[in-house]
Design an enzyme around this catalytic site. Structure first.
Site, short mmCIF file in Angstrom:
data_model
loop_
_atom_site.label_atom_id
_atom_site.label_comp_id
_atom_site.label_asym_id
_atom_site.label_seq_id
_atom_site.Cartn_x
_atom_site.Cartn_y
_atom_site.Cartn_z
CG HIS A 125 -10.47 3.97 -5.01
ND1 HIS A 125 -10.96 3.18 -4.00
CD2 HIS A 125 -9.48 4.71 -4.44
CE1 HIS A 125 -10.28 3.43 -2.89
NE2 HIS A 125 -9.39 4.35 -3.13
CB SER B 55 -0.91 -0.01 1.24
OG SER B 55 -1.39 1.28 1.54
N GLY B 56 0.54 2.18 -0.94
CA GLY B 56 1.25 3.45 -0.96
C GLY B 56 1.00 4.27 0.29
CG LEU B 57 -2.57 5.48 3.60
CD1 LEU B 57 -2.19 6.93 3.87
CD2 LEU B 57 -4.08 5.26 3.74
CG ASN C 179 -5.24 8.95 0.69
OD1 ASN C 179 -6.44 9.02 0.96
ND2 ASN C 179 -4.56 7.83 0.78
CB SER C 180 -8.48 8.15 -3.11
OG SER C 180 -7.64 7.64 -4.11
CG ASP D 292 -0.97 8.10 -0.20
OD1 ASP D 292 -0.03 7.87 -0.98
OD2 ASP D 292 -2.13 7.67 -0.37
CE LYS E 215 -2.05 9.32 -4.16
NZ LYS E 215 -2.00 7.84 -4.30
CG ASP F 128 1.27 6.61 -5.34
OD1 ASP F 128 0.30 6.06 -4.78
OD2 ASP F 128 2.22 7.09 -4.70
CD GLU G 187 -3.47 7.00 -7.63
OE1 GLU G 187 -3.70 8.19 -7.34
OE2 GLU G 187 -3.47 6.08 -6.78
NE ARG H 231 -6.33 4.08 -6.68
CZ ARG H 231 -5.83 4.19 -5.45
NH1 ARG H 231 -4.91 3.33 -5.05
NH2 ARG H 231 -6.22 5.15 -4.64
CG ASP I 266 -0.86 2.23 -4.14
OD1 ASP I 266 -0.92 2.76 -5.26
OD2 ASP I 266 -1.36 2.73 -3.12
#
Length: 289
Positions: A180, A38-40, A114-115, A50, A112, A79, A106, A149, A77
């Site tokens: 997502h 996981s990137g986060l 975080n979503s 992130d 980027k 990104d 993504e 993604r 991940d």
């Protein structure tokens, strides 16, 4: 193994988040069959946000430890690929070298965010992002699973935009689509799967819509569910509690029954193998006697 986990629509599979070698070893021990780097979680474990504050080389270094700490395939991940097509293919090449099994990219702009932070995230141009995907596919071919993604729903766009992007990313060589959503219900996800009709396997990340029963994902023929940040969040909660109690009580007597013993640490990281290896290599028996 990763291809069967992510690209099979006949049986739902699960990937567990890992952010270091220890979390990878724990996920394997309890029975998971694949990992999500996981990137986060990796950024958080390094003390970064992130938001592409950690570099691609720092990500690769952590992934190498995750790969070395278990026998499980690792989907990374990535990104948005840390830049344009050239950065993305460099990242993919390095991930292949360190033993990763796949990468998810993504359609976000660099750097980027975080979503789940902020609103109306800018999206990459479809053609430009498709070029990133093609560059990765041309570089690593089938050595890495390539997951595209789609952040359209996160950015506030309608399902039609997500479907258009999914078609373009499939044409660019993606092996699966990760859709997502930040809603607390999975309605957007199921609207996408109905429209998409499983043209490529679908991967989801139910961080926000965690109350949705898994049976609904099976009915929607979703291929893979990623539990994307839970080991990291569990570690934060546990460390905060333990640190607070130690500073308040000025001893560890009350917390010892509730934390892993040193023997459990040694067993998890296979200290017994080191002891056997020492007997064999450091103090070998005298074969002449």
């Amino acid at each position: 193994m990763m291809r069967s986990e992510v690209c099979c629509s006949s049986e739902l599979s699960f990937l567990m988040e890992a952010h270091d070698g220890l979390s990878a070893a724990i996920a394997e021990r309890v029975g998971f069959k694949g990992l999500w780097a996981s990137g986060l979680s990796i950024a958080s474990s390094l003390g970064y946000r992130d938001a592409n504050e950690a570099s691609w080389s720092q990500l690769v270094d952590v992934v190498e430890r995750i790969v070395d700490s278990s026998q499980l395939p690792v989907l990374v991940d990535g990104d948005g690929g840390f830049g344009n097509f050239n950065n993305a293919r460099l990242l993919a090449r390095k991930l292949r070298q360190c033993g990763a099994a796949g990468v998810a990219l993504e359609d976000s702009c660099f750097p980027k965010m975080n979503s789940f932070v902020g609103d109306r995230h800018p999206l990459a141009d479809i053609d430009e992002f498709s070029g990133r995907l093609r560059a990765v596919k041309d570089t690593v071919a089938d050595d890495l699973i390539l997951v595209a993604r789609i952040e359209s729903l996160i950015a506030g766009h309608e399902i039609d935009e997500a479907i258009s992007r999914a078609h373009a990313y499939a044409d660019a060589g993606s092996d699966a689509i990760l859709i997502h959503s930040r809603r607390t219900a999975a309605d957007e996800i199921f609207a996408f799967t109905r429209a998409w009709q499983n043209k490529l396997p679908v991967v989801i990340v139910p961080t926000k819509y965690y109350r949705t029963p898994v049976s609904a994902y099976r009915r929607a023929r979703i291929s893979t569910v990623i539990w994307a940040n839970h080991s990291m969040r569990a570690a934060i909660a546990a460390m905060q509690q333990v640190c607070s109690r130690i500073i308040a009580e000025e001893n560890t007597a009350s917390i010892e029954p509730n934390i892993a013993t040193l023997d459990e640490v040694f067993e998890l990281l296979k200290y017994d193998e080191l002891a056997r290896a020492e007997s064999r290599y450091l103090h070998p028996p005298d074969l002449g006697q």
